[in-house]
Write a protein that holds these residues in place. Structure first.
Motif, PDB file in Angstrom:
ATOM      1  N   THR A  28       0.818  -1.219   0.000  1.00  0.00           N
ATOM      2  CA  THR A  28       0.000   0.000   0.000  1.00  0.00           C
ATOM      3  C   THR A  28       0.850   1.266   0.000  1.00  0.00           C
ATOM      4  OG1 THR A  28      -0.200  -0.108   2.398  1.00  0.00           O
ATOM      5  CG2 THR A  28      -1.962  -1.124   1.114  1.00  0.00           C
ATOM      6  N   PHE A  29       2.137   1.146   0.386  1.00  0.00           N
ATOM      7  CA  PHE A  29       2.996   2.325   0.403  1.00  0.00           C
ATOM      8  C   PHE A  29       3.233   2.853  -1.002  1.00  0.00           C
ATOM      9  CE2 PHE A  29       6.631   0.178  -1.347  1.00  0.00           C
ATOM     10  CZ  PHE A  29       6.512  -1.132  -0.923  1.00  0.00           C
ATOM     11  N   SER A  30       2.990   2.021  -2.009  1.00  0.00           N
ATOM     12  CA  SER A  30       3.216   2.442  -3.390  1.00  0.00           C
ATOM     13  C   SER A  30       1.984   3.091  -4.024  1.00  0.00           C
ATOM     14  CB  SER A  30       3.632   1.235  -4.240  1.00  0.00           C
ATOM     15  OG  SER A  30       2.564   0.301  -4.312  1.00  0.00           O
ATOM     16  N   VAL A  31       0.876   3.103  -3.302  1.00  0.00           N
ATOM     17  CA  VAL A  31      -0.380   3.576  -3.878  1.00  0.00           C
ATOM     18  C   VAL A  31      -0.429   5.094  -3.927  1.00  0.00           C
ATOM     19  CG1 VAL A  31      -2.875   3.667  -3.529  1.00  0.00           C
ATOM     20  CG2 VAL A  31      -1.665   1.518  -3.212  1.00  0.00           C
ATOM     21  N   TYR A  32      -0.808   5.642  -5.089  1.00  0.00           N
ATOM     22  CA  TYR A  32      -1.040   7.085  -5.200  1.00  0.00           C
ATOM     23  C   TYR A  32      -2.496   7.414  -4.887  1.00  0.00           C
ATOM     24  CZ  TYR A  32      -2.029  11.612  -7.230  1.00  0.00           C
ATOM     25  OH  TYR A  32      -2.453  12.894  -7.417  1.00  0.00           O
ATOM     26  N   ALA A  33      -3.405   6.612  -5.428  1.00  0.00           N
ATOM     27  CA  ALA A  33      -4.838   6.882  -5.205  1.00  0.00           C
ATOM     28  C   ALA A  33      -5.629   5.591  -5.251  1.00  0.00           C
ATOM     29  CB  ALA A  33      -5.375   7.852  -6.247  1.00  0.00           C
ATOM     30  N   LEU A  34      -6.775   5.608  -4.621  1.00  0.00           N
ATOM     31  CA  LEU A  34      -7.708   4.487  -4.685  1.00  0.00           C
ATOM     32  C   LEU A  34      -9.013   5.005  -5.265  1.00  0.00           C
ATOM     33  CD1 LEU A  34      -8.178   1.642  -2.223  1.00  0.00           C
ATOM     34  CD2 LEU A  34     -10.193   2.772  -3.169  1.00  0.00           C
ATOM     35  N   GLY A  35      -9.550   4.245  -6.198  1.00  0.00           N
ATOM     36  CA  GLY A  35     -10.774   4.674  -6.859  1.00  0.00           C
ATOM     37  C   GLY A  35     -11.880   3.644  -6.751  1.00  0.00           C
ATOM     38  N   THR A  98      -6.598   0.436  -7.245  1.00  0.00           N
ATOM     39  CA  THR A  98      -5.525   1.350  -6.872  1.00  0.00           C
ATOM     40  C   THR A  98      -4.669   1.695  -8.087  1.00  0.00           C
ATOM     41  OG1 THR A  98      -4.024  -0.449  -6.270  1.00  0.00           O
ATOM     42  CG2 THR A  98      -5.383   0.484  -4.514  1.00  0.00           C
ATOM     43  N   THR A  99      -4.090   2.878  -8.024  1.00  0.00           N
ATOM     44  CA  THR A  99      -3.167   3.308  -9.054  1.00  0.00           C
ATOM     45  C   THR A  99      -1.912   3.870  -8.410  1.00  0.00           C
ATOM     46  OG1 THR A  99      -2.866   4.745 -10.981  1.00  0.00           O
ATOM     47  CG2 THR A  99      -4.227   5.607  -9.195  1.00  0.00           C
ATOM     48  N   ILE A 100      -0.773   3.661  -9.068  1.00  0.00           N
ATOM     49  CA  ILE A 100       0.468   4.267  -8.617  1.00  0.00           C
ATOM     50  C   ILE A 100       0.825   5.455  -9.510  1.00  0.00           C
ATOM     51  CG2 ILE A 100       1.340   2.104  -7.682  1.00  0.00           C
ATOM     52  CD1 ILE A 100       3.107   1.844 -10.166  1.00  0.00           C
ATOM     53  N   ARG A 101      -0.055   5.736 -10.476  1.00  0.00           N
ATOM     54  CA  ARG A 101       0.208   6.788 -11.451  1.00  0.00           C
ATOM     55  C   ARG A 101      -0.274   8.122 -10.903  1.00  0.00           C
ATOM     56  NH1 ARG A 101      -1.220   6.526 -17.912  1.00  0.00           N
ATOM     57  NH2 ARG A 101      -0.578   8.665 -18.409  1.00  0.00           N
ATOM     58  N   TRP A 102       0.603   9.133 -10.938  1.00  0.00           N
ATOM     59  CA  TRP A 102       0.242  10.469 -10.486  1.00  0.00           C
ATOM     60  C   TRP A 102      -0.610  11.160 -11.536  1.00  0.00           C
ATOM     61  CZ3 TRP A 102       2.634  13.471  -6.237  1.00  0.00           C
ATOM     62  CH2 TRP A 102       3.269  12.624  -5.316  1.00  0.00           C
ATOM     63  N   GLY A 103      -1.495  12.039 -11.072  1.00  0.00           N
ATOM     64  CA  GLY A 103      -2.360  12.785 -11.985  1.00  0.00           C
ATOM     65  C   GLY A 103      -3.797  12.644 -11.543  1.00  0.00           C
TER      66      GLY A 103
END
Length: 124
Positions: A28-35, A98-103
């Motif tokens: 979970t430390f790698s997660v940027y956002a959860l949708g 989850t995504t690790i992609r910023w934006g």
């Protein structure tokens, strides 16, 4: 890899409320956002809401603004989707991802880890 487990779906009458939960484990430390996304029979998967894991910035689809609220509890690694004033057109299988992609986190293709889904049915 992040593992996700959704819960809280069910059958509700129009105008009612449900709260979905998504428990995350693993990296979970790698997660940027959860949708949250949803998919109705015969339709494509669509974006519902998202929240950034650290800053708590939220995003909503126009169809749910003012009715749904996404929130997180980082201590529990859990994200919630409070759904109020439900309509029959909200009926779908709801997935968290989850995504690790910023934006701006709204495109399904940007999300790499997905839960198994939970059914939400709104009767008229």
């Amino acid at each position: 890899q992040v593992q996700l487990v959704e819960s809280g779906g069910g059958l509700v009458q129009a105008g009612g409320s449900l709260r979905l939960s998504c428990a995350a484990s693993g990296r979970t430390f790698s997660v940027y956002a959860l949708g949250w996304f949803r998919q109705a029979p015969g339709k494509e998967r669509e974006f519902v809401a998202a929240i950034t894991w650290s800053g708590g910035r939220t995003y909503y689809a126009d169809s749910v603004k003012g009715r749904f609220t996404i929130s997180r509890d980082n201590a529990k690694n859990t994200v919630y989707l409070q759904m109020n004033s439900l309509k029959p057109e909200d009926t779908a299988v709801y997935y968290c991802a989850t995504t690790i992609r910023w934006g701006t986190p709204s495109a399904p293709a940007d999300f790499g880890s997905w839960g198994q889904g939970t059914q939400v049915t709104v009767s008229s």
